[in-house]
Design an enzyme around this catalytic site. Structure first.
Site, PDB file in Angstrom:
ATOM      1  CG  ASP A 402      -1.796   1.173   1.346  1.00 16.05           C
ATOM      2  OD1 ASP A 402      -2.681   1.292   0.491  1.00 16.05           O
ATOM      3  OD2 ASP A 402      -1.613   1.976   2.279  1.00 16.05           O
ATOM      4  CD  GLU A 431      -2.208   2.344  -3.486  1.00 14.95           C
ATOM      5  OE1 GLU A 431      -3.330   2.843  -3.650  1.00 14.95           O
ATOM      6  OE2 GLU A 431      -1.619   2.327  -2.383  1.00 14.95           O
TER       7      GLU A 431
END
Length: 690
Positions: A402, A431
């Site tokens: 993330d 990400e």
């Protein structure tokens, strides 16, 4: 060394890193390839740019480290910043040698600085290979770039392995008495992401004049054609009893769909657990309060491990959502950092980045209050988070990182080396929005394809209209907290008023210079976006889903995409599936997994066609190994589109088993048709049937 760390209950827990990075020394890893004017920097507020730093590997927070320049190009006055984790901005193009002074010696690191370049220029790609003959390793590299460029190629041997590359570009086998990594970089207007080979000496008792050639940046074989399924962990199981156990009870749905990878959004102890209202994002779990403890409302660690076992029994791998850019502001580390009366205040104050410490104004991105950014310039932070990485790497099959763009590249390089060096099957997905090609080539195997996603969204807006009003009814439309909405237009420069923009989005990977081994995650929606079905309607969603399952890349479904869920983070609609929609995805997945021309190794080909609407597009996929070929026709609009092809195709739509042709070479398509195009030659530019 003090291995104690605060827990959420006010006590302490012990941890220790269990793996080693590289050879176990402090050496900071592979050579660095940068551009003058950009350098290796990690400033606060650097929201849209690559972050980086110089850092010792296997850091010890009780140890002193120091950086200095050993050699530099004539005219350079650049020096690293002070501190164990440093920044460095080359001021002259050329090759620098930096020295890291550590308790285990002086470690040298090559930094190759290329001239400033136009960021809009196409970036080259390079593929490195090697052969062994007569006791020598010969390197060969292929470079390419979009346009008229002619890239040069430079070779570098990892500083940890000594200067074994000779003037003729070969390496004596006798010089590779330990695994030796060699890098190639293509240089045109810009420089490429590096590629690498690993020269592994023959094992004892075998031919000592031989080495094995390995390709360390290749993704695990199981991940290349994987179909990924993301669940919003606390919304997917039965709502009366949402636990790891009830998630396991629902795995038959994933197995029946043909899912290969389960991506679990965070399930650790977090501020945003059950009961978090939707106006605060719902129970998302992205603000961690304890990295070594699962949310007790979901169950125990044993329950989680039983879920992983249940997935493995069905052939499904499990990916852990690694959230290490920030913590919750209620994390005990942060509470100690901001409270000068806390006994651990001095220890944890420098664990976070500050805009103004006196005002307790923590560095965050885009005004995301409540999730202060961790300070990767502090070796203690890196040491601790490597312990987190080690802890969970032994329990899952891969990480989805993330906010990977918020963590320095140097840390991800160490994580990749640390984990894939131990287990070549371990998988890493980043990400980064906008997607960053620097994340490939020794950092992550797969990237979110934000360009395709943004293209699909803009197509929905331009050719499908506003869809239904369901999103307004659920209160999800135009929410301010969607991560995707915070970024600039990823599909900028593409004509997203026509459906063939999806082909431009795929081709854009080469223009951006993605590493040739990089895989791409193709998605219609995820936990940070509104539901495509609610935003743009059923017809567009059918086509967009088909695009992700017929274009090159790894398709991802967000839970409920296939069953008709319309709210971004609504509960899964168990017992109320849209069966027609589900059947559509079941057929797509089955065809994708069974037909070689729709899989990762198949080429994407533009073909001539004419359509009666800009909302339709046709393309071909060809598998060179089997010579299987299909033509895919997609239509994002309502009703039926008519598409005329310039080649003969099979009459049967492979997706639904019925005729897809109105008459020869003319396809009538509602949302998607997949047609055989396996001919034995071309006639007037068209492929004929056998």
């Amino acid at each position: 060394m003090d291995w104690r760390r605060l827990r959420t209950d006010g006590g302490e827990t012990e941890f220790k890193t269990s793996f080693e990075s590289g050879d176990g020394s402090s050496h900071p890893g592979p050579p660095r390839f940068v551009t003058v004017g950009e350098g290796i920097v990690d400033p606060n507020g650097n929201e849209m740019e690559t972050r980086d730093s110089l850092a010792p590997w296997n850091p010890d927070s009780d140890t002193t480290y120091d950086w200095r320049v050993l050699e530099s190009p004539p005219g350079s006055t650049a020096v690293p910043t002070d501190g164990p984790v440093a920044e460095f901005e080359p001021d002259v193009p050329g090759e620098y040698t930096l020295g890291l002074e550590a308790p285990d010696g002086t470690h040298e690191l090559t930094v190759r600085a290329f001239p400033e370049a136009d960021d809009d220029a196409p970036r080259p790609q390079v593929e490195l290979d090697a052969t062994v003959e007569d006791g020598r390793v010969s390197l060969s590299a292929t470079a390419s770039v979009v346009g008229t460029g002619d890239p040069d190629i430079e070779f570098y041997v990892d500083d940890r392995h000594g200067d074994v590359l000779e003037a003729d570009g070969t390496i004596p086998v006798s010089a590779t008495d330990e695994p030796t990594r060699v890098y190639a970089v293509a240089v045109d207007e810009r420089h490429s992401v590096p590629d690498a080979v690993e020269l592994v000496p023959a094992s004892e008792g075998t031919d000592t004049q031989s080495v094995a050639i390995e390709y360390p940046f290749e993704p695990p074989e199981w991940a290349v054609d994987a179909i990924v399924y993301e669940i919003f962990t606390r919304r997917f199981p039965d709502q009366d009893d949402p636990t790891f156990e009830t998630i396991a009870d629902r795995l038959d749905h994933l197995e029946d769909l043909g899912i290969d990878v389960l991506w679990l959004t965070p399930f650790l102890a977090a501020e945003s657990g059950f009961g978090t209202p939707m106006e605060a994002g719902g129970p998302h779990g992205y603000n961690t309060t304890d990295y070594f403890r699962v949310d007790p409302d979901l169950g125990t660690m044993a329950d989680f491990e039983a879920l992983v076992d249940a997935c493995h029994e069905r052939g499904i791998r499990v990916v852990f959502d690694l959230v290490i850019n920030h913590t919750a502001e209620t994390h005990p580390f942060y509470e100690a950092a901001v409270d000068e009366s806390h006994p651990d205040h001095e220890r944890y104050r420098d664990w976070y980045r500050w805009v103004d410490f006196d005002e307790r104004d923590a560095d965050t991105y885009f005004g995301w209050d409540g999730i202060p950014n961790l300070n990767y310039a502090n070796p203690a932070v890196r040491e601790y988070l490597l312990g987190v990485v080690d802890f969970w790497a032994g329990r899952v099959d891969g990480f989805r990182a993330d906010v990977a763009w918020g963590v320095p590249l140097s840390f991800w390089t160490e994580v990749s080396d640390r984990l894939t060096g131990r287990d070549s099957d371990f998988f890493l997905l980043d990400e980064t929005l906008p997607s960053d090609t620097e994340m490939g080539g020794g950092r992550f195997h797969m990237h979110h394809d934000d360009v395709l996603h943004d293209t699909l969204e803009q197509l929905g807006e331009s050719v499908a209209g506003d869809g239904t009003d369901e999103s307004d009814e659920t209160g999800r439309k135009d929410e301010e907290d969607a991560v995707a909405d915070e970024f600039t237009d990823s599909a900028a420069g593409l004509d997203t008023t026509t459906a063939d923009a999806i082909l431009e989005a795929i081709e854009d990977r080469q223009r951006r210079g993605a590493h040739p081994d990089s895989e791409w995650l193709l998605y219609v929606e995820n936990h940070d976006t509104d539901r495509y079905l609610a935003e743009y309607g059923r017809d567009a969603q059918l086509a967009a889903g088909a695009a992700t399952l017929t274009l090159p890349g790894s398709p991802m479904l967000y839970y409920g995409q296939e069953t008709g869920v319309t709210g971004r983070r609504d509960p899964m609609n168990w017992g109320a599936f849209d069966e027609d929609l589900l059947e559509h995805y079941e057929r797509l997945i089955d065809l994708r997994k069974s037909h070689p021309a729709l899989q990762a190794g198949a080429d994407l080909e533009r073909i001539p066609y004419e359509a009666d609407t800009a909302a339709a597009v046709a393309f071909a996929r060809t598998d060179s190994e089997t010579d299987r070929r299909v033509v895919v026709v997609l239509h994002f609009g309502t009703g039926t589109a008519t598409v005329e092809l310039e080649e003969s195709v099979g009459e049967t739509d492979l997706l639904i088993g019925t005729d897809g042709l109105e008459w020869e070479r003319t396809v009538a398509v509602d949302s998607v048709a997949v047609l055989d195009a396996d001919g034995d030659g071309h006639v007037d530019g068209s492929r004929t049937l056998e």
